[in-house]
Design a protein around this motif. Structure first.
Motif, PDB file in Angstrom:
ATOM      1  N   GLU A   1      67.275  40.513  42.637  1.00  0.00           N
ATOM      2  CA  GLU A   1      66.402  40.198  41.056  1.00  0.00           C
ATOM      3  C   GLU A   1      66.017  40.810  40.714  1.00  0.00           C
ATOM      4  O   GLU A   1      65.113  40.295  39.202  1.00  0.00           O
ATOM      5  CB  GLU A   1      65.409  38.726  42.594  1.00  0.00           C
ATOM      6  CG  GLU A   1      64.062  38.218  41.368  1.00  0.00           C
ATOM      7  CD  GLU A   1      65.299  37.296  39.966  1.00  0.00           C
ATOM      8  OE1 GLU A   1      63.824  36.842  38.913  1.00  0.00           O
ATOM      9  OE2 GLU A   1      65.936  36.986  40.635  1.00  0.00           O
ATOM     10  N   GLU A   2      65.271  42.040  41.232  1.00  0.00           N
ATOM     11  CA  GLU A   2      64.514  42.901  40.138  1.00  0.00           C
ATOM     12  C   GLU A   2      65.296  43.408  39.413  1.00  0.00           C
ATOM     13  O   GLU A   2      64.949  43.758  37.738  1.00  0.00           O
ATOM     14  CB  GLU A   2      63.968  43.193  41.446  1.00  0.00           C
ATOM     15  CG  GLU A   2      62.803  43.534  42.313  1.00  0.00           C
ATOM     16  CD  GLU A   2      62.170  44.655  43.183  1.00  0.00           C
ATOM     17  OE1 GLU A   2      62.560  45.843  43.347  1.00  0.00           O
ATOM     18  OE2 GLU A   2      61.649  44.410  43.830  1.00  0.00           O
ATOM     19  N   LEU A   3      66.082  44.013  39.823  1.00  0.00           N
ATOM     20  CA  LEU A   3      67.839  44.531  38.673  1.00  0.00           C
ATOM     21  C   LEU A   3      68.724  43.851  37.965  1.00  0.00           C
ATOM     22  O   LEU A   3      69.229  43.984  37.558  1.00  0.00           O
ATOM     23  CB  LEU A   3      68.003  45.394  39.553  1.00  0.00           C
ATOM     24  CG  LEU A   3      67.587  46.322  40.498  1.00  0.00           C
ATOM     25  CD1 LEU A   3      68.158  47.751  41.456  1.00  0.00           C
ATOM     26  CD2 LEU A   3      66.942  47.862  39.460  1.00  0.00           C
ATOM     27  N   LYS A   4      67.734  42.322  37.977  1.00  0.00           N
ATOM     28  CA  LYS A   4      69.077  41.258  37.869  1.00  0.00           C
ATOM     29  C   LYS A   4      69.742  41.726  35.882  1.00  0.00           C
ATOM     30  O   LYS A   4      70.797  41.595  35.076  1.00  0.00           O
ATOM     31  CB  LYS A   4      69.016  39.851  37.504  1.00  0.00           C
ATOM     32  CG  LYS A   4      67.845  39.259  37.096  1.00  0.00           C
ATOM     33  CD  LYS A   4      67.197  38.158  36.956  1.00  0.00           C
ATOM     34  CE  LYS A   4      65.805  37.917  36.267  1.00  0.00           C
ATOM     35  NZ  LYS A   4      65.230  36.646  36.682  1.00  0.00           N
TER      36      LYS A   4
ATOM     37  N   GLY B   1      70.044  44.824  35.076  1.00  0.00           N
ATOM     38  CA  GLY B   1      69.274  46.264  34.484  1.00  0.00           C
ATOM     39  C   GLY B   1      71.068  45.933  34.825  1.00  0.00           C
ATOM     40  O   GLY B   1      72.023  46.010  34.714  1.00  0.00           O
ATOM     41  N   PRO B   2      71.426  47.829  34.775  1.00  0.00           N
ATOM     42  CA  PRO B   2      73.018  47.608  34.313  1.00  0.00           C
ATOM     43  C   PRO B   2      73.937  47.638  36.082  1.00  0.00           C
ATOM     44  O   PRO B   2      74.892  47.548  35.873  1.00  0.00           O
ATOM     45  CB  PRO B   2      73.652  49.507  33.712  1.00  0.00           C
ATOM     46  CG  PRO B   2      72.048  49.990  34.400  1.00  0.00           C
ATOM     47  CD  PRO B   2      71.147  48.677  34.378  1.00  0.00           C
ATOM     48  N   TYR B   3      73.223  48.331  37.228  1.00  0.00           N
ATOM     49  CA  TYR B   3      74.112  48.213  38.316  1.00  0.00           C
ATOM     50  C   TYR B   3      74.190  46.679  38.841  1.00  0.00           C
ATOM     51  O   TYR B   3      73.358  46.232  38.699  1.00  0.00           O
ATOM     52  CB  TYR B   3      72.577  48.929  38.844  1.00  0.00           C
ATOM     53  CG  TYR B   3      72.805  50.151  38.205  1.00  0.00           C
ATOM     54  CD1 TYR B   3      73.308  51.249  37.851  1.00  0.00           C
ATOM     55  CD2 TYR B   3      71.155  50.656  40.228  1.00  0.00           C
ATOM     56  CE1 TYR B   3      72.963  52.664  37.900  1.00  0.00           C
ATOM     57  CE2 TYR B   3      70.916  52.148  38.737  1.00  0.00           C
ATOM     58  CZ  TYR B   3      71.490  52.832  37.839  1.00  0.00           C
ATOM     59  OH  TYR B   3      71.126  54.018  37.524  1.00  0.00           O
ATOM     60  N   ILE B   4      75.162  47.012  39.242  1.00  0.00           N
ATOM     61  CA  ILE B   4      75.670  46.017  40.241  1.00  0.00           C
ATOM     62  C   ILE B   4      74.790  46.111  41.371  1.00  0.00           C
ATOM     63  O   ILE B   4      75.139  46.614  42.323  1.00  0.00           O
ATOM     64  CB  ILE B   4      77.613  46.353  40.753  1.00  0.00           C
ATOM     65  CG1 ILE B   4      78.232  46.801  39.326  1.00  0.00           C
ATOM     66  CG2 ILE B   4      78.018  45.203  41.232  1.00  0.00           C
ATOM     67  CD1 ILE B   4      79.860  46.931  39.954  1.00  0.00           C
ATOM     68  N   ASN B   5      74.902  44.307  41.254  1.00  0.00           N
ATOM     69  CA  ASN B   5      73.823  44.396  42.710  1.00  0.00           C
ATOM     70  C   ASN B   5      73.336  43.215  43.001  1.00  0.00           C
ATOM     71  O   ASN B   5      72.549  42.651  43.839  1.00  0.00           O
ATOM     72  CB  ASN B   5      71.924  44.810  42.190  1.00  0.00           C
ATOM     73  CG  ASN B   5      72.009  43.845  41.219  1.00  0.00           C
ATOM     74  OD1 ASN B   5      71.851  43.450  40.936  1.00  0.00           O
ATOM     75  ND2 ASN B   5      71.308  44.840  39.708  1.00  0.00           N
TER      76      ASN B   5
END
Length: 188
Positions: A179-182, A184-188
């Motif tokens: 949720e925090e990185l949604k 952002g560029p990283y696959i999470n």
């Protein structure tokens, strides 16, 4: 408690450039990773290691790995296959599988080294925890952008050390991290 971790690549210098790991050298990386692990994981906790423990032909990590807390289970990754017999003979893992369904606080979790389009219990509220993609970004290629887009609204979580701050994580931590990185560029 149950923890998940993937893509450790112990003693694998090649991965540093690919993932831009923020350490001076392999020793600093291993010291940090092992300290994070043992500070977080208790002796009676369970840890699912979702593949790529080390370099393809390296078994020197096995002695160090025995010092890590928790009951460890291996989900085989692409860099584990050449040393699989030595891994099994070492008995450091309670189980060794390619894919597995586990229960984590009454939640069905499919654990696999690879990101999947469909997984065990996918249509029955099952979750997926995976590794393999490290911290690949959209700029790394079309496939990574497609994976991130596909997983955006699905219960699938990357437990690779490159996105989990080099420590084992719980399922709830991965859910919060996604949720925090949604955006952002990283696959999470």
């Amino acid at each position: 408690m149950i923890f998940y971790i993937a893509d450790l690549h112990l003693n694998d210098q090649k991965i540093f450039g690919k993932c831009q790991r923020p350490f001076k050298n392999l020793n600093e990386y291993k010291d940090t990773l092992f300290a994070n692990w043992n500070n977080k994981v208790a002796k009676n906790d369970i840890v699912f290691v979702l593949g790529d423990v080390a370099d393809d032909n390296d078994v020197s990590w096995i002695a160090d790995f025995k010092k890590l807390n928790g009951t460890k289970h291996l989900i085989i990754g692409n860099h584990d296959s050449l040393i699989l017999n030595q891994i099994i003979e070492s008995k450091i893992f309670e189980s060794v599988d390619f894919i597995k369904m586990v229960m984590d606080n009454n939640r069905k979790v499919c654990v696999c080294h690879y990101p999947l389009m469909d997984w065990l219990e996918f249509n029955r509220n099952g979750l997926l925890v995976y590794g393999h993609v490290h911290n690949k970004t959209e700029k790394n290629g079309k496939a990574y952008a497609q994976i991130k887009e596909y997983y955006k609204d699905k219960p699938a979580y990357n437990c690779g050390v490159d996105v989990t701050n080099f420590e084992p994580v719980t399922l709830d931590e991965m859910i919060n991290l996604k949720e925090e990185l949604k955006n952002g560029p990283y696959i999470n």
